[in-house]
Design an enzyme around this catalytic site. Sequence first.
Site, PDB file in Angstrom:
ATOM      1  N   ARG A 315       0.844  -1.202   0.000  1.00  0.00           N
ATOM      2  CA  ARG A 315       0.000   0.000   0.000  1.00  0.00           C
ATOM      3  C   ARG A 315       0.873   1.244   0.000  1.00  0.00           C
ATOM      4  NH1 ARG A 315      -5.457  -1.247   3.495  1.00  0.00           N
ATOM      5  NH2 ARG A 315      -5.523  -3.485   3.123  1.00  0.00           N
ATOM      6  N   GLU A 371      -7.177   0.652  -5.654  1.00  0.00           N
ATOM      7  CA  GLU A 371      -8.318   0.604  -4.752  1.00  0.00           C
ATOM      8  C   GLU A 371      -8.230   1.778  -3.799  1.00  0.00           C
ATOM      9  OE1 GLU A 371      -8.019  -3.014  -2.545  1.00  0.00           O
ATOM     10  OE2 GLU A 371      -6.225  -2.395  -1.485  1.00  0.00           O
ATOM     11  N   SER A 373      -8.347   1.832  -0.698  1.00  0.00           N
ATOM     12  CA  SER A 373      -7.650   1.555   0.561  1.00  0.00           C
ATOM     13  C   SER A 373      -6.130   1.620   0.379  1.00  0.00           C
ATOM     14  CB  SER A 373      -8.075   0.209   1.142  1.00  0.00           C
ATOM     15  OG  SER A 373      -7.834  -0.840   0.226  1.00  0.00           O
ATOM     16  N   LYS A 384      -0.634  -5.683  -5.484  1.00  0.00           N
ATOM     17  CA  LYS A 384      -0.471  -4.243  -5.297  1.00  0.00           C
ATOM     18  C   LYS A 384       0.984  -3.985  -4.927  1.00  0.00           C
ATOM     19  CE  LYS A 384      -3.394  -4.576  -2.041  1.00  0.00           C
ATOM     20  NZ  LYS A 384      -4.249  -4.351  -0.866  1.00  0.00           N
TER      21      LYS A 384
END
Length: 561
Positions: A315, A371, A373, A384
């Site tokens: 992320r 996404e 998030s 990701k």
Amino acid sequence: MASHALRLHPLLFSASAAARPAPLAARTGGGARRVHRRHSLAVVRCSSSAAQALKIKSIPTKPVEGQKTGTSGLRKKAMFQQENYLANWIQALFNSLPPEDYVGGTLVLGGDGRYFNKDAAQIITKIAAGNGVGKILVGRNGLLSTPAVSAVIRKRQANGGFIMSASHNPGGPDNDWGIKISEIKTADIPDVDLSSLGVVSYGDFTVEVIDPVLDYLELMENVFDFQLIKGLLSRPDFRFVFDAMHAVTGAYADPIFVEKLGADPVDYILNGVPLEDFGNGHPDPNLTYAKELVFTMFGSGAPDFGAASDGDGDRNMILGRRFFVTPSDSVAIIAANAQAAIPYFQSGPKGLARSMPTSGALDRKLSICGEESFGTGSDHIREKDGIWAVLAWLSILAHRNKEKKAGERLVSVEDVAREHWATYGRNFFSRYDYEECESESANKMMEHLRDVITKSKPGEKYGNYTLQFADDFSYTDPVDGSTVSKQGLRFVFTDGSRIIFRLSGTGSAGATIRIYIEQFESDASKHDLDAQIALKPLIDLALSVSKLKDFTGRDKPTVIT
């Protein structure tokens, strides 16, 4: 209570060619079933001569009550250090897979460096040996980011891999531990020295300790123009700061940003040393938990560009000077600029993809995906990738500023975002997270909303909004025909505005209620509005319709994105 978060990972045990679906997911219905049968442990004994075959013996074990998978694996507070807790899951994995998927094959092992990972690496290595795995590739000190595991699997043509992570959740002996996969046979071989690169063999079983960065770095050099980015980072009028949040990307920051790209080794990195408890922090890159980075980027004398990544490196958060880029805008902006700024996309993206709750900003432009998030990536791996997103933004800024002379005003993160809005319009978007709600109350709230949806009709007025439709989102995979249901309760209005309610499965205690609010605005004169102001009527409507405070007692969210 300590926690073991066991996560079945989509790249695991999908053979080196990316076309074949992961057998484990197919066999367990996405990883949500409990293991009820009695298992046995097999211990591999290594004789004094490494050339002799390993001997296997069975050890009885029992299922652990309440041990079951959720979203991508087990996310439940549990005594992960109790006897056979992890071992049951690893053995169950091997029992559920066809032998041809792992016997004599190669598996990759690594994680985000949190508490218990080194112990877990030894347990998994010995069980793999006991089940006939031929070779384990393990990151030095047990470290490998989630994207790096995917990169190593592809480059080394491994059968699959284990990712030891509870993602962005806290670490330490009283917090989360995780592994993105699943069951017991264990080997009585010495612990492997994970601190030293090299190969050690026990009979037909081999462990190779690999550099966690090299294969991933090579891939990034093939995706991006490192010389272009280096030109930006070497400018005296451009400053960059990266917050590794004391998590796994700290191991990648120096080799990539400093050694390869020439970033300032003193000023550019925050929290760069991976720690087992993440420095008592919460390695979730958002405005709430990445406090030090946010303070730096919104303070006086702020750098030009700031970024953060999470526990296992999949992320990211992107910030300009006193400017926050929403994850939904970030993936859309990367997609709009990829062909010009990133060599990997010189022929244009093959396609674009987003999760259902992510704003429609990406729709207004598939090999790039994202996404809301804070997850962004592309088809360079099957994951990701936080570092990838940071390099993508640096590439965009480097491309936009490559002709700028010293003393000229540089194109900023905010400039890039505002130009994007002027072209495509702005999707105002916010997400409210209510973490660790009492599960029963959260479920009652969702059932209340399902009842509202059942009774709703198109054309009904909700304040100033007119309902187009309301539903409980489900999705049917066009490739294999599988269907997933109850993926989010949607209220979609005739002007395109949306309210979505979901219960998240990525936490490890209680339930996390997430509310997603989106409204499109084409009028450029309104693009400067703060998202919370622009969305206030929809936010108030969401809280009123859901009766969230009545059900949960919460009067404010834990995190606002």
